[in-house]
Design an enzyme around this catalytic site. Sequence first.
Site, PDB file in Angstrom:
ATOM      1  N   ASP A  19      -5.873  -3.402 -10.685  1.00 25.86           N
ATOM      2  CA  ASP A  19      -5.264  -3.417 -12.076  1.00 25.86           C
ATOM      3  C   ASP A  19      -6.249  -3.276 -13.025  1.00 25.86           C
ATOM      4  O   ASP A  19      -7.397  -3.898 -13.138  1.00 25.86           O
ATOM      5  CB  ASP A  19      -4.221  -4.526 -12.518  1.00 25.86           C
ATOM      6  N   HIS A  36      -9.089   5.561 -13.403  1.00 29.80           N
ATOM      7  CA  HIS A  36      -8.776   5.611 -12.153  1.00 29.80           C
ATOM      8  C   HIS A  36      -9.825   6.141 -11.331  1.00 29.80           C
ATOM      9  O   HIS A  36     -10.026   5.755 -10.135  1.00 29.80           O
ATOM     10  CB  HIS A  36      -7.536   6.439 -11.982  1.00 29.80           C
ATOM     11  N   GLU A  66       7.329   2.619  -9.093  1.00 28.61           N
ATOM     12  CA  GLU A  66       7.787   2.499 -10.543  1.00 28.61           C
ATOM     13  C   GLU A  66       6.360   3.332 -11.358  1.00 28.61           C
ATOM     14  O   GLU A  66       6.767   3.932 -12.400  1.00 28.61           O
ATOM     15  CB  GLU A  66       7.435   1.054 -11.101  1.00 28.61           C
ATOM     16  N   ASN A  67       5.451   3.743 -10.654  1.00 31.82           N
ATOM     17  CA  ASN A  67       4.334   4.602 -11.250  1.00 31.82           C
ATOM     18  C   ASN A  67       4.928   6.080 -11.614  1.00 31.82           C
ATOM     19  O   ASN A  67       3.973   6.911 -12.311  1.00 31.82           O
ATOM     20  CB  ASN A  67       3.116   4.669 -10.438  1.00 31.82           C
ATOM     21  N   ARG A  70       4.982   7.064 -15.401  1.00 27.17           N
ATOM     22  CA  ARG A  70       4.107   7.504 -16.053  1.00 27.17           C
ATOM     23  C   ARG A  70       3.949   8.880 -16.494  1.00 27.17           C
ATOM     24  O   ARG A  70       4.597   9.690 -16.015  1.00 27.17           O
ATOM     25  CB  ARG A  70       2.762   7.093 -15.269  1.00 27.17           C
ATOM     26  N   LEU A 194       3.129 -10.152  -9.468  1.00 25.82           N
ATOM     27  CA  LEU A 194       3.165  -9.580  -8.365  1.00 25.82           C
ATOM     28  C   LEU A 194       3.524  -7.988  -8.508  1.00 25.82           C
ATOM     29  O   LEU A 194       3.225  -7.202  -7.459  1.00 25.82           O
ATOM     30  CB  LEU A 194       3.932 -10.252  -7.083  1.00 25.82           C
ATOM     31  N   GLU A 206      -1.972 -16.928  -1.189  1.00 25.21           N
ATOM     32  CA  GLU A 206      -2.817 -17.416  -2.224  1.00 25.21           C
ATOM     33  C   GLU A 206      -3.033 -16.350  -3.149  1.00 25.21           C
ATOM     34  O   GLU A 206      -3.416 -15.455  -2.988  1.00 25.21           O
ATOM     35  CB  GLU A 206      -3.976 -18.004  -1.943  1.00 25.21           C
TER      36      GLU A 206
END
Length: 240
Positions: A19, A36, A66-67, A70, A194, A206
């Site tokens: 990210d 990117h 979900e991208n 954009r 997440l 973790e």
Amino acid sequence: MTDMLDPDNIPEHIAIIMDGNGRWAQHRGLPRSMGHKAGLDSLRIVVRALNTLGVKYLTVYAFSTENWKRPKEEVGMLMSLIREYIYREIMALHRQKVKLSFIGDLTGLPEDVQHRLSQAVEKTRMNPGMHFNIALNYGGREEILHAARCLAKQIRAGDMDPQDIDDQVWQKYLYTAGTPDPELIIRTSGEMRLSNFLLWQGAYSELVVTECLWPDFREDDLLEAIREFQGRQRRFGGVT
Ligand code: FPP
């Protein structure tokens, strides 16, 4: 730097939420697409370092379900980067003996991309090195729904009894079938969530969040994240 690590406690599977590409570009007055693009260098470095370290599985979140929301140009650019990455990197990955695979609803990707992905998978299929999963058109909820639909079909056909569904059976229906759950999930850019990544598999992972933006992420940051993991006490709901 690796001498800071306990060689007996290197995670078998590391997953990464890459990210901060957009912010990295914005800070430099560049279009998001440049972030990117710069992120690909970090990916190359991380793949090489983890393969050398003997990590068995790496899963990266490259494009979520979900991208698609954009702007059209950014989605187009990300698809082009995926094409370019496969085209340019496949030989280097093959030389490193990395085995490449993809998780997600690949049928939703442009056909030429799907074709390139299957060629890359086929080329590296027998490689004994790190198993490198790239999540594309991936969503944890979509993956769970997909598994539920597959199981429901089997039950309707009379091939399975609902009582037979346990953790082990369920895992076979996930996109990550055959891959152990990640012990460590790294997220760059400081965001503490997440974002629909490995929802089932990440139950006891973790989570290490670093402020570093993905295009700035280098081997030292990676080793630092593993070191942080090694300092954690994993109890899996029990007590020590
Ligand atoms: C998140 O940063 C990153 C992505 C949505 C894409 C990640 C893609 C790459 C690193 C390159 C392509 C990868 C492959 C495997 C070819 P963001 O855009 O959400 O950043 P922001 O939160 O700062 O806006």
